[in-house]
Structure formats: C-alpha cells, structure tokens
Design an enzyme around this catalytic site. Sequence first.
Site, PDB file in Angstrom:
ATOM      1  N   HIS A 213      14.033-123.943 -90.902  1.00  0.00           N
ATOM      2  CA  HIS A 213      14.561-125.163 -91.002  1.00  0.00           C
ATOM      3  C   HIS A 213      15.938-125.125 -91.822  1.00  0.00           C
ATOM      4  CE1 HIS A 213      14.939-129.510 -92.329  1.00  0.00           C
ATOM      5  NE2 HIS A 213      14.038-129.694 -91.443  1.00  0.00           N
TER       6      HIS A 213
ATOM      7  N   LYS B 148       4.325-135.555 -95.220  1.00  0.00           N
ATOM      8  CA  LYS B 148       3.946-134.905 -93.745  1.00  0.00           C
ATOM      9  C   LYS B 148       2.298-134.710 -93.831  1.00  0.00           C
ATOM     10  CE  LYS B 148       8.226-132.321 -93.174  1.00  0.00           C
ATOM     11  NZ  LYS B 148       8.912-132.918 -91.992  1.00  0.00           N
TER      12      LYS B 148
ATOM     13  N   GLN C 259       5.355-127.212 -92.883  1.00  0.00           N
ATOM     14  CA  GLN C 259       4.616-127.751 -91.531  1.00  0.00           C
ATOM     15  C   GLN C 259       3.198-127.234 -91.761  1.00  0.00           C
ATOM     16  OE1 GLN C 259       5.364-129.801 -89.161  1.00  0.00           O
ATOM     17  NE2 GLN C 259       7.511-130.036 -89.838  1.00  0.00           N
TER      18      GLN C 259
ATOM     19  N   ASP D 167       8.086-121.772 -97.386  1.00  0.00           N
ATOM     20  CA  ASP D 167       8.295-123.352 -96.831  1.00  0.00           C
ATOM     21  C   ASP D 167       7.212-123.663 -96.209  1.00  0.00           C
ATOM     22  OD1 ASP D 167       8.878-125.518 -95.651  1.00  0.00           O
ATOM     23  OD2 ASP D 167      10.753-124.786 -94.913  1.00  0.00           O
TER      24      ASP D 167
ATOM     25  N   CYS E 215      16.964-129.784 -86.929  1.00  0.00           N
ATOM     26  CA  CYS E 215      17.423-129.014 -88.076  1.00  0.00           C
ATOM     27  C   CYS E 215      17.327-127.533 -88.136  1.00  0.00           C
ATOM     28  CB  CYS E 215      16.501-129.749 -89.274  1.00  0.00           C
ATOM     29  SG  CYS E 215      16.977-131.394 -89.540  1.00  0.00           S
TER      30      CYS E 215
HETATM   31  C1  LIG Z   1       9.851-126.297 -91.989  1.00  0.00           C
HETATM   32  C2  LIG Z   1      10.243-127.547 -92.782  1.00  0.00           C
HETATM   33  N1  LIG Z   1      11.168-126.954 -93.822  1.00  0.00           N
HETATM   34  C3  LIG Z   1      11.836-128.035 -94.411  1.00  0.00           C
HETATM   35  C4  LIG Z   1      11.610-129.465 -94.108  1.00  0.00           C
HETATM   36  C5  LIG Z   1      12.288-130.455 -94.796  1.00  0.00           C
HETATM   37  O1  LIG Z   1      11.408-131.281 -95.397  1.00  0.00           O
HETATM   38  P1  LIG Z   1      11.680-132.698 -96.098  1.00  0.00           P
HETATM   39  O2  LIG Z   1      12.562-133.335 -95.305  1.00  0.00           O
HETATM   40  O3  LIG Z   1      10.496-133.411 -96.250  1.00  0.00           O
HETATM   41  O4  LIG Z   1      12.377-132.330 -97.358  1.00  0.00           O
HETATM   42  C6  LIG Z   1      11.079-129.846 -92.946  1.00  0.00           C
HETATM   43  C7  LIG Z   1      10.994-131.174 -92.431  1.00  0.00           C
HETATM   44  O5  LIG Z   1      10.761-131.488 -91.384  1.00  0.00           O
HETATM   45  C8  LIG Z   1      10.426-128.941 -91.976  1.00  0.00           C
HETATM   46  O6  LIG Z   1       9.844-128.883 -90.940  1.00  0.00           O
END
Ligand SMILES: Cc1ncc(COP(=O)(O)O)c(C=O)c1O
Length: 408
Positions: A120, A223, A200, A197, A363
């Site tokens: 992401h 999430k 998900q 990270d 993203c």
């Molecule tokens: C794999 C991953 N990393 C980071 C993020 C960013 O999360 P947030 O927007 O809650 O900071 C997301 C959001 O969809 C994601 O799917």
Amino acid sequence: MDFSKYREDFPILKRKISGNDLIFFDNGATTQKPNQVIDAITDYYKNYNSNIHRSVYTLGNESEKIYEESKQLVKEFIKASSYEEIIYTSGTTESLNFIARILEQDVSEGDEIILTYMEHHANIIPWQQLAKRKNLVLKYLELDEEGRISIKQLEEFITDKTKIVSMCHASNVLGNINPVYKIGELLKDKDVYFVVDAAQSVPHLKIDVQKMNCDFLAFSAHKMCGPTGIGVLYGKKHLLEKFDPVEFGGGMIGIVEETLATWAILPDKFEAGTPLLAQAAGLGAAIKYLDSIGLENIEKYTKELTEYMYSELSKIDNIEIYGTKNIEDRVSLITFNLVGVHPHDLTSFLDAKGICIRAGHQCTQPLLGKLGTYSVARASLYLYNTKEEIDFFIQTLKETKEFFDNEF
Ligand SMILES: Cc1ncc(COP(=O)(O)O)c(C=O)c1O
C-alpha cells in the site's frame, strides 16, 4: 456457527440504498461498527470525559483506567510482551510514518530498505521519503504470477547494507498472506529491522508479534469494527527505549528546561499531546467484541464466504481475478476486472442495487503497474456478510456485464 445473529449488532445494516438493502463489501477499506463499539464511545463521552495523566480527580482516574484497559486488550490481542510496547497513533499510515522517522535515527547513506511490489502507498512513501533524506536504496521483492513473494529472493536481496525489511502481512489488493512468521525467523540473527503492515491481517488472523519476531507492527482500529482516528504502533520495548521520540509536546516529557527536555517512560514517550481517549474506549470495545465471537471463528466463516465468492466469480466469462488461487493463503477480499467494464462503471451499477465495493488503484499504483492495469474492482468481506448477499452481488455483476456486452 450461526453468524446471521451478529448482523443485529450493526445498526447500519438496516439502511436502504436506492430502495435496496445495504450490502457492504468494502470492508478492506473500513468495517462497520457494532452497537457495542458505538455505545462504548457514547458512554465514554456521557460518563467519563476528562483528560488523563494530569487529572488528580475521580473522573480523570476513571478515564485513565479506560485508556489503560484498552491498551491491555491490544497487548493481549497481538500477544505483545508488555503494555509499554503499545503506542496509539491515528492509524496504520501514521504508525508507518512514525516507524520510518524512528528508524531514521539508525540509518546511514547507502543502507538498503527491502519492500515488496504489493505494498500500500502507506508502506512505500514513508520509506521513499526516508531514502531521499538519508540517501538510502529501496529494493522491491518481485511477485510471481499469483502475486506471491519468494523467501529465496529475499535471502538473495539481503546484503550487509540491508537495514530494514518492511512488508504487509496481507495485501489489500491480492489478498495474499505473506509468510511473515518465516521471514521473522529468517531475520532473527540479522542486524535488520523487520516492520510489518498488519492493516489487512489483524481483523482476520490471530497475531503473535513475539512469534512473528517483528520489530514494529502497524494496524488501524477502523478495519476491525473499531472507530476511525486510532491505530496501533507496536514496537519491541528495547527499541522504543533506545530511540528518541519523533513528536514532541505535552504528556511525553520527564523534565523540561529552557534549552532541554527529558522523556517520559514508555509508552507515553511516543504519545505527544492529549491521547485518543474516546477512540481508545471504542478500540477496547471492538477487541472485546471480536474476542466474544472468536477471531478463529471469524476467519473460518469469512474464508467460507471467500471460497464461495471466488468460485462464483471464476464462473464468469472474461473475468480476471488477481492474487493467489489458494483460499487458505488469502484474507477475505477478492480483486478482479471484468473485461470491457471499467471498475468505476461497475461500482456505479452495483451502487444502484445497494452494493458497496471499491474501484480504482487501491493505493497500490506500483502493484497495479505490475499487474498491467491502472484500475481494479475489489469486494472485501467481513463477519456480517452472507452467502445470499454474494448471490445478489454475482447476479448484479452478470447483469452489468450483459448490459456492457450488448451496449458495445
Ligand atoms: C495494507 C494497508 N496498509 C495501510 C493502509 C492504510 O490504513 P489507514 O488508512 O487506516 O491508515 C491500508 C488501508 O487500506 C491497507 O490496506
């Protein structure tokens, strides 16, 4: 296990969109909130609202207890070894930015950061910016035809210049679960920071940061049925002790004089300003809620749904489905393209029937470049979704496809 009873907990599921029942298949972006979480936030504001740390009165003490209980729940949820390893941030994005700024204190020109092509943007740009500031080198692990990374390539990538390996536990596009436990084992004896990270994965998979041997881990409450505006930065205690804070102000200090300051002990050292109090109450309630159902039950149920959706989607002509074919190695999201139907058109057609999915680059522009596309559609499931919803979604997809096949 009967999951239909849990739908009652989510008031938003009673909504109609264009006269249809709401079908929420955008859980990878954010999940809906049960009454238990909404009530915990309201209860906090109605009965406990007060600042913490500096309030030597009953209300302030009660508020502090709620905050600390929330952190204890997070600590147990991810099997951290101590409460001091849990820092609250605004979400995964802020956690990853924090981690990059923390590790900036221990990198020098020419050092290497290893990422994967499935990250992401939140797990790319903070490292790009760090690389720019400190003249570091970014390396991306390639993906095979099912979007999998190879541990062999990771081993080949690691040199004595490698300082950081950062990757998602589960991809928000491919759904693939990366072998982070094996990678943690591999990196154990190396002088490399391992950052995960888990945005998900935390809503779906039981996490054990100690077994994973990650140095840092990031995720968002929203999430996993929790509120927006709060996320977690987990860091190994000895590292959080070693590094200086990256944000400064009230709440994180020991002593302040005109020209110098000392830091509070963990975890306050990394939490400048008024903490996320009502959000912490909501996150605590979300963890209690998920625990009451059992994450392993949620995983089993959403895997069954994913398997069903995958097999129904696979029957559609001219559909491209991304990520691994092995459902066991996936979280409950499926990204696809219907040939001849732009994902934004598809989303609008589905919206007219009350179905929410996501369309666009998700993203993950570098990943989409690798997949040879610039836009994809993603349906992502959670514990309140049903097989009947999937049937209606598939039927609407087929109708949309027919419309475009006849039109053009
Ligand atoms: C794999 C991953 N990393 C980071 C993020 C960013 O999360 P947030 O927007 O809650 O900071 C997301 C959001 O969809 C994601 O799917």
